[in-house]
Design an enzyme around this catalytic site. Structure first.
Site, PDB file in Angstrom:
ATOM      1  N   ASN A 162       0.812  -1.232   0.000  1.00 22.57           N
ATOM      2  CA  ASN A 162       0.000   0.000   0.000  1.00 22.57           C
ATOM      3  C   ASN A 162       0.840   1.274   0.000  1.00 22.57           C
ATOM      4  O   ASN A 162       0.480   2.258  -0.637  1.00 22.57           O
ATOM      5  CB  ASN A 162      -1.021  -0.020   1.150  1.00 22.57           C
ATOM      6  CG  ASN A 162      -0.376  -0.054   2.508  1.00 22.57           C
ATOM      7  OD1 ASN A 162       0.648  -0.709   2.699  1.00 22.57           O
ATOM      8  ND2 ASN A 162      -0.936   0.659   3.448  1.00 22.57           N
TER       9      ASN A 162
ATOM     10  N   GLY B 102       1.906  -6.222   7.162  1.00 26.45           N
ATOM     11  CA  GLY B 102       0.989  -6.815   6.191  1.00 26.45           C
ATOM     12  C   GLY B 102      -0.283  -7.247   6.886  1.00 26.45           C
ATOM     13  O   GLY B 102      -0.643  -6.720   7.941  1.00 26.45           O
TER      14      GLY B 102
ATOM     15  N   THR C 196      -3.198  -9.497   8.898  1.00 26.88           N
ATOM     16  CA  THR C 196      -3.189 -10.228  10.168  1.00 26.88           C
ATOM     17  C   THR C 196      -3.039 -11.731   9.957  1.00 26.88           C
ATOM     18  O   THR C 196      -2.317 -12.405  10.695  1.00 26.88           O
ATOM     19  CB  THR C 196      -4.470  -9.877  10.958  1.00 26.88           C
ATOM     20  OG1 THR C 196      -4.383  -8.486  11.298  1.00 26.88           O
ATOM     21  CG2 THR C 196      -4.610 -10.693  12.226  1.00 26.88           C
TER      22      THR C 196
ATOM     23  N   THR D 274      -1.474 -13.261   7.510  1.00 31.24           N
ATOM     24  CA  THR D 274      -0.067 -13.537   7.184  1.00 31.24           C
ATOM     25  C   THR D 274       0.782 -13.424   8.449  1.00 31.24           C
ATOM     26  O   THR D 274       1.687 -14.244   8.670  1.00 31.24           O
ATOM     27  CB  THR D 274       0.459 -12.541   6.121  1.00 31.24           C
ATOM     28  OG1 THR D 274      -0.512 -12.398   5.095  1.00 31.24           O
ATOM     29  CG2 THR D 274       1.767 -12.994   5.532  1.00 31.24           C
TER      30      THR D 274
ATOM     31  N   GLU E 262       3.325  -5.608  12.246  1.00 30.48           N
ATOM     32  CA  GLU E 262       2.406  -4.479  12.039  1.00 30.48           C
ATOM     33  C   GLU E 262       1.307  -4.985  11.121  1.00 30.48           C
ATOM     34  O   GLU E 262       1.547  -5.226   9.942  1.00 30.48           O
ATOM     35  CB  GLU E 262       3.141  -3.299  11.382  1.00 30.48           C
ATOM     36  CG  GLU E 262       4.293  -2.746  12.180  1.00 30.48           C
ATOM     37  CD  GLU E 262       3.848  -2.076  13.464  1.00 30.48           C
ATOM     38  OE1 GLU E 262       2.674  -1.664  13.571  1.00 30.48           O
ATOM     39  OE2 GLU E 262       4.668  -1.983  14.394  1.00 30.48           O
TER      40      GLU E 262
ATOM     41  N   CYS F  58      -3.376   1.526   6.264  1.00 22.67           N
ATOM     42  CA  CYS F  58      -3.799   0.758   7.454  1.00 22.67           C
ATOM     43  C   CYS F  58      -4.402   1.679   8.510  1.00 22.67           C
ATOM     44  O   CYS F  58      -5.096   1.219   9.403  1.00 22.67           O
ATOM     45  CB  CYS F  58      -2.606   0.008   8.019  1.00 22.67           C
ATOM     46  SG  CYS F  58      -1.205   1.089   8.322  1.00 22.67           S
TER      47      CYS F  58
ATOM     48  N   GLU G 152       7.142   0.195  16.004  1.00 25.93           N
ATOM     49  CA  GLU G 152       8.196   0.737  15.154  1.00 25.93           C
ATOM     50  C   GLU G 152       8.364   2.208  15.518  1.00 25.93           C
ATOM     51  O   GLU G 152       7.643   2.748  16.353  1.00 25.93           O
ATOM     52  CB  GLU G 152       7.803   0.590  13.677  1.00 25.93           C
ATOM     53  CG  GLU G 152       7.667  -0.864  13.247  1.00 25.93           C
ATOM     54  CD  GLU G 152       7.474  -1.032  11.743  1.00 25.93           C
ATOM     55  OE1 GLU G 152       6.515  -0.437  11.201  1.00 25.93           O
ATOM     56  OE2 GLU G 152       8.269  -1.747  11.130  1.00 25.93           O
TER      57      GLU G 152
HETATM   58  P1  NAD Z   1       0.073  -9.458   2.931  1.00 30.30           P
HETATM   59  O1  NAD Z   1       0.068  -9.967   4.317  1.00 30.30           O
HETATM   60  O2  NAD Z   1      -0.638 -10.244   1.885  1.00 30.30           O
HETATM   61  O3  NAD Z   1       1.570  -9.316   2.382  1.00 30.30           O
HETATM   62  C1  NAD Z   1       2.528  -8.513   3.025  1.00 30.30           C
HETATM   63  C2  NAD Z   1       3.904  -9.030   2.672  1.00 30.30           C
HETATM   64  O4  NAD Z   1       4.066 -10.332   3.224  1.00 30.30           O
HETATM   65  C3  NAD Z   1       4.157  -9.180   1.174  1.00 30.30           C
HETATM   66  O5  NAD Z   1       5.494  -8.831   0.902  1.00 30.30           O
HETATM   67  C4  NAD Z   1       3.938 -10.655   0.946  1.00 30.30           C
HETATM   68  O6  NAD Z   1       4.617 -11.173  -0.160  1.00 30.30           O
HETATM   69  C5  NAD Z   1       4.482 -11.235   2.228  1.00 30.30           C
HETATM   70  N1  NAD Z   1       3.961 -12.557   2.574  1.00 30.30           N
HETATM   71  C6  NAD Z   1       2.747 -13.090   2.249  1.00 30.30           C
HETATM   72  N2  NAD Z   1       2.642 -14.336   2.743  1.00 30.30           N
HETATM   73  C7  NAD Z   1       3.801 -14.599   3.399  1.00 30.30           C
HETATM   74  C8  NAD Z   1       4.291 -15.714   4.129  1.00 30.30           C
HETATM   75  N3  NAD Z   1       3.566 -16.817   4.280  1.00 30.30           N
HETATM   76  N4  NAD Z   1       5.512 -15.628   4.681  1.00 30.30           N
HETATM   77  C9  NAD Z   1       6.252 -14.513   4.560  1.00 30.30           C
HETATM   78  N5  NAD Z   1       5.847 -13.427   3.866  1.00 30.30           N
HETATM   79  C10 NAD Z   1       4.636 -13.462   3.307  1.00 30.30           C
HETATM   80  O7  NAD Z   1      -0.452  -7.978   3.012  1.00 30.30           O
HETATM   81  P2  NAD Z   1      -0.735  -6.979   1.816  1.00 30.30           P
HETATM   82  O8  NAD Z   1      -1.993  -7.425   1.124  1.00 30.30           O
HETATM   83  O9  NAD Z   1       0.510  -6.793   1.018  1.00 30.30           O
HETATM   84  O10 NAD Z   1      -0.997  -5.609   2.598  1.00 30.30           O
HETATM   85  C11 NAD Z   1      -2.234  -5.229   3.108  1.00 30.30           C
HETATM   86  C12 NAD Z   1      -2.282  -5.483   4.606  1.00 30.30           C
HETATM   87  O11 NAD Z   1      -1.213  -4.824   5.252  1.00 30.30           O
HETATM   88  C13 NAD Z   1      -3.538  -4.923   5.243  1.00 30.30           C
HETATM   89  O12 NAD Z   1      -4.046  -5.860   6.152  1.00 30.30           O
HETATM   90  C14 NAD Z   1      -3.040  -3.692   5.981  1.00 30.30           C
HETATM   91  O13 NAD Z   1      -3.816  -3.299   7.084  1.00 30.30           O
HETATM   92  C15 NAD Z   1      -1.694  -4.136   6.394  1.00 30.30           C
HETATM   93  N6  NAD Z   1      -0.851  -2.987   6.708  1.00 30.30           N
HETATM   94  C16 NAD Z   1      -0.532  -2.751   8.017  1.00 30.30           C
HETATM   95  C17 NAD Z   1       0.248  -1.647   8.353  1.00 30.30           C
HETATM   96  C18 NAD Z   1       0.628  -1.360   9.783  1.00 30.30           C
HETATM   97  O14 NAD Z   1       1.507  -0.545   9.982  1.00 30.30           O
HETATM   98  N7  NAD Z   1       0.005  -1.972  10.763  1.00 30.30           N
HETATM   99  C19 NAD Z   1       0.703  -0.810   7.343  1.00 30.30           C
HETATM  100  C20 NAD Z   1       0.346  -1.080   6.024  1.00 30.30           C
HETATM  101  C21 NAD Z   1      -0.416  -2.177   5.720  1.00 30.30           C
END
Ligand code: NAD
Length: 480
Positions: free
Chosen positions: A150, A226, A228, A230, A248, A282, A461
């Site tokens: 994002n 990423g 929750t 994951t 996060e 997020c 962080e």
């Molecule tokens: P995602 O969990 O699908 O992927 C995030 C990252 O993790 C990607 O690089 C992906 O390739 C990697 N990944 C996926 N599966 C994995 C695994 N099994 N092992 C290791 N790595 C893996 O998330 P997304 O769709 O890219 O992002 C959207 C999500 O991120 C939303 O839920 C959003 O709320 C969250 N987010 C949170 C914050 C925060 O600071 N809390 C900030 C931005 C986004």
């Protein structure tokens, strides 16, 4: 078609199996470059390169490490336009957002931790007449950083900058959905002759490259942002290996509006907190709770503004919203709008896909959507949608607002609008969130702790919190 490469030990490398997949431009729905489908063999190379680089990088003075980090920041600034266009193209976000927020913030992240590390100090604890404890803060070694799509370079740099500043060597994976700016960062590293092996970037899917980073016995800490689900999967692998973990995760943030607020300021900020980056931040306030006294006034004014918001291709300087990041994500968001209707919601604005003229006719556009009439416990109000969709719910009292605000499994951020000082502090104290904005939204001081409670994550962080995460404390006692 251009092929992005991994960057390992200061060299651009194809994935060992030489397999790639397409990178789709959200604005057009068309592939425009290819991404390495890296796996554990590529991660193995990257980890070994980081391990080799660790003694000299961690042994370097903080000042010298700081200089290198500043050079990285300046390298991004020198290619500002290229980074801005690439981020907007890769993600679908309006180019002005990438120009004003994403890339400048990535530069700030590097500068902030470059300067932070030269001011960082460790603690000592005097025991009168007995002796003194001093606490060393030592870099961990090889660490893994995994980031989402994002805010691609913004969130990637938010992890790799403190990790490197603290003296660690990094194996990092940007999201496979938005890998391009991390790739340009590698070109900057090559240009400035950044020490080899300190930052290794491996591209690919989470279940292949990401999983391999998490499982590798030599990655001693994992910093992940990423979803929750994951995060849960990562924790289940990393926790039994006793790795340090920073997670996060998702959010479903409340935006609580009391009837004594500064209406105009609240209204314009609520437009941003609802739909900035197509609602894919997020921290967006996707559940809007409005005190009954101004509910109708707010609804009328907000819906009017939302209907006027311009959904357009990312390079359009007049675009308020661009494309959402991918077809599967667009379909997920649209399916939540259907679910909201099934749950009894009334769509007041938007609620549909937007079709632009060629060449953008296959792009992923959604009209900003406002829904009312839903129970606060229904799935639409409990699950993270992560798109341009908000719900409106009236409330009567503080208790009412808090009960609904705190009802989800998430607890990332909250926004509260009121001119009543005591109420503002009372609410800030009781709302379940790691970050609270009073009469504002997304004002960020990089020194402050950043992160969530409940299913929104583990750890913080930002500022010293990040440098603490990326170091191990060792206490030494000296007897008098
Ligand atoms: P995602 O969990 O699908 O992927 C995030 C990252 O993790 C990607 O690089 C992906 O390739 C990697 N990944 C996926 N599966 C994995 C695994 N099994 N092992 C290791 N790595 C893996 O998330 P997304 O769709 O890219 O992002 C959207 C999500 O991120 C939303 O839920 C959003 O709320 C969250 N987010 C949170 C914050 C925060 O600071 N809390 C900030 C931005 C986004």
């Amino acid at each position: 078609m251009e092929k992005i490469q991994n960057y390992i030990n200061g060299v651009f490398l194809a994935p060992k199996k030489n397999v790639y997949f397409d990178n789709i431009e959200p604005a057009t729905g068309k592939a425009y470059c290819q991404i390495p489908n890296s796996d554990d063999a590529d991660v193995e190379l990257a980890v070994n390169s980081a391990k080799e680089a660790f003694p000299s990088w961690s042994g370097m003075s903080n000042e010298l490490r700081s200089d290198w980090m500043m050079k990285l920041a300046e390298g991004i600034e020198a290619r500002m336009d290229e980074f801005v266009s690439a981020e907007s193209r890769d993600n679908g976000k309006p180019i002005k957002l990438a120009a004003h927020i994403d890339i400048p913030r990535a530069v700030s992240n590097f500068k902030f931790f470059a300067t932070g590390i030269v001011h960082y100090s460790s603690e000592s604890h005097l025991m009168h007449g007995v002796g003194v404890n001093y606490t060393l803060r030592k870099p961990i070694g090889v660490v893994g950083c995994i980031s989402p799509w994002n805010l691609p370079l913004y969130l990637f740099s938010w992890k790799i900058a403190p990790a490197m500043a603290a003296g660690n060597c990094v194996v990092a994976k940007p999201s496979e959905v938005t890998p391009y700016t991390a790739y340009i960062l590698c070109k900057v590293m090559e240009e400035i002759n950044f020490p080899k092996g300190v930052l290794n970037i491996v591209h690919g899917y989470g279940q292949n490259a990401g999983d391999a980073i998490v499982r590798h016995p030599l990655t001693k800490a994992i910093s992940f942002t990423g979803g929750t689900t994951t995060g849960k999967a990562i924790a289940s692998i990393a926790a039994p290996m006793f790795k340090k973990l920073s997670l996060e995760l998702g959010g479903k943030n409340p935006n609580i509006i009391f009837d004594d607020c500064d209406f105009d300021e609240m209204l314009s900020t609520t437009m941003r907190s609802s739909f900035a980056n197509q609602g894919q931040i997020c921290l967006c306030g996707s559940r809007i709770f409005v005190q009954r006294g101004i509910y109708e006034k707010f609804k009328t004014a907000f819906v009017e503004k939302v209907r006027k918001a311009n959904v357009s291709f990312p390079t359009d300087p007049e675009a308020h919203l661009g494309a959402v990041v991918s077809r599967p994500h667009m379909e997920k968001v649209l399916s939540y709008i259907e679910l909201a209707k099934e749950e009894g919601g009334i769509v007041l604005a938007g609620g549909h896909q937007v079709f632009l003229d060629a060449p953008y006719n296959n792009g992923f556009y959604i009209a900003p959507t406002v829904i009312e009439g839903l129970d606060y416990m229904c799935r639409t109000n409990q699950e993270e949608i992560f798109g341009p969709v908000v719900t409106l719910t009236p409330f009567d009292s503080e208790e009412d607002a808090l009960r609904m605000a705190n009802s989800t499994e998430y607890g990332l951020s909250a926004t509260i609008w009121t001119r009543d000082l005591q109420r503002a502090h009372r609410m800030a104290d009781q709302v379940q969130a790691g970050i609270v904005w009073l009469n504002s939204w997304l004002v960020r001081d990089l020194r402050t702790p950043f992160g969530g409670v409940k299913s929104s994550g583990v750890g913080r962080e930002g500022g010293w919190e990040a440098l603490r995460f990326f170091t191990e404390a060792k206490n030494v006692f000296v007897k008098y």
